[in-house]
Design a protein around this motif. Structure first.
Motif, short mmCIF file in Angstrom:
data_model
loop_
_atom_site.label_atom_id
_atom_site.label_comp_id
_atom_site.label_asym_id
_atom_site.label_seq_id
_atom_site.Cartn_x
_atom_site.Cartn_y
_atom_site.Cartn_z
N ILE A 4 0.84 -1.19 0.00
CA ILE A 4 0.00 0.00 0.00
C ILE A 4 0.88 1.25 0.00
O ILE A 4 1.98 1.24 0.53
CB ILE A 4 -0.98 0.04 1.19
CG1 ILE A 4 -0.24 0.09 2.53
CG2 ILE A 4 -1.92 -1.16 1.15
CD1 ILE A 4 -1.13 0.37 3.73
N VAL A 5 0.36 2.30 -0.62
CA VAL A 5 1.00 3.61 -0.60
C VAL A 5 -0.09 4.62 -0.27
O VAL A 5 -1.10 4.71 -0.98
CB VAL A 5 1.64 3.97 -1.96
CG1 VAL A 5 2.27 5.35 -1.91
CG2 VAL A 5 2.67 2.92 -2.36
N LEU A 6 0.11 5.36 0.81
CA LEU A 6 -0.85 6.35 1.23
C LEU A 6 -0.23 7.74 1.11
O LEU A 6 0.86 7.97 1.65
CB LEU A 6 -1.27 6.11 2.69
CG LEU A 6 -1.81 4.72 3.00
CD1 LEU A 6 -2.07 4.58 4.49
CD2 LEU A 6 -3.07 4.43 2.22
N VAL A 42 3.19 7.16 3.17
CA VAL A 42 3.39 5.96 3.99
C VAL A 42 3.37 4.79 3.03
O VAL A 42 2.43 4.62 2.25
CB VAL A 42 2.27 5.79 5.05
CG1 VAL A 42 2.42 4.47 5.78
CG2 VAL A 42 2.28 6.96 6.02
N LYS A 43 4.43 3.98 3.09
CA LYS A 43 4.49 2.75 2.31
C LYS A 43 4.57 1.59 3.28
O LYS A 43 5.28 1.67 4.29
CB LYS A 43 5.72 2.73 1.39
CG LYS A 43 5.67 3.76 0.29
CD LYS A 43 6.87 3.62 -0.64
CE LYS A 43 6.76 4.58 -1.81
NZ LYS A 43 7.84 4.36 -2.78
N ALA A 44 3.85 0.53 2.97
CA ALA A 44 3.88 -0.64 3.85
C ALA A 44 3.34 -1.84 3.10
O ALA A 44 2.78 -1.72 2.00
CB ALA A 44 3.04 -0.39 5.10
N VAL A 56 -5.61 0.97 8.53
CA VAL A 56 -4.38 1.78 8.57
C VAL A 56 -4.73 3.25 8.42
O VAL A 56 -4.23 4.10 9.16
CB VAL A 56 -3.38 1.33 7.47
CG1 VAL A 56 -2.16 2.25 7.43
CG2 VAL A 56 -2.96 -0.12 7.70
N VAL A 57 -5.62 3.57 7.50
CA VAL A 57 -6.06 4.96 7.29
C VAL A 57 -6.69 5.51 8.57
O VAL A 57 -6.40 6.63 8.99
CB VAL A 57 -7.04 5.06 6.10
CG1 VAL A 57 -7.71 6.43 6.05
CG2 VAL A 57 -6.32 4.77 4.79
N GLN A 58 -7.54 4.73 9.23
CA GLN A 58 -8.20 5.17 10.46
C GLN A 58 -7.18 5.50 11.55
O GLN A 58 -7.33 6.49 12.27
CB GLN A 58 -9.18 4.12 10.95
CG GLN A 58 -10.44 4.04 10.13
CD GLN A 58 -11.37 2.90 10.57
OE1 GLN A 58 -11.03 2.11 11.43
NE2 GLN A 58 -12.55 2.85 9.98
N SER A 69 -4.90 10.18 -0.52
CA SER A 69 -5.16 9.14 -1.51
C SER A 69 -4.50 7.85 -1.07
O SER A 69 -3.64 7.85 -0.20
CB SER A 69 -4.66 9.56 -2.90
OG SER A 69 -3.24 9.64 -2.90
N GLN A 70 -4.93 6.76 -1.70
CA GLN A 70 -4.35 5.45 -1.39
C GLN A 70 -4.25 4.60 -2.63
O GLN A 70 -5.08 4.69 -3.52
CB GLN A 70 -5.19 4.75 -0.31
CG GLN A 70 -6.67 4.65 -0.62
CD GLN A 70 -7.46 4.07 0.54
OE1 GLN A 70 -7.20 2.96 0.93
NE2 GLN A 70 -8.41 4.81 1.04
#
Length: 73
Positions: A4-6, A42-44, A56-58, A69-70
């Motif tokens: 994921i990339v946020l 944020v990358k994970a 994760v967003v929460q 964005s995600q």
């Protein structure tokens, strides 16, 4: 594992980065966490059987940062 990339609002201080790393790092199922200060990203990798992108967003929003964005790969 899902990558994921946020994209976050602009991070303005190293303390912001630490808050996010600490909070997200506590989520079961999150691995290879990287908070990119200059890019405000944020990358994970997440294990979808243990957590979700929404979770994760929460957590990020709960510590005071907007996720703009995600992307899930």
């Amino acid at each position: 594992m899902q990558k994921i990339v946020l994209q976050l609002e602009e991070l303005v201080c190293p303390t912001c980065l630490q808050k996010i790393e600490t909070a997200v790092g506590k989520i079961d199922g999150v691995a290879n966490l990287k908070v990119l200060f200059n890019a405000s990203k944020v990358k994970a990798e997440i294990d979808p059987t243990k957590t979700s992108v929404d979770a994760v967003v929460q957590v990020i929003e709960a510590v005071g940062f907007d996720v703009l964005s995600q992307k899930v790969k």
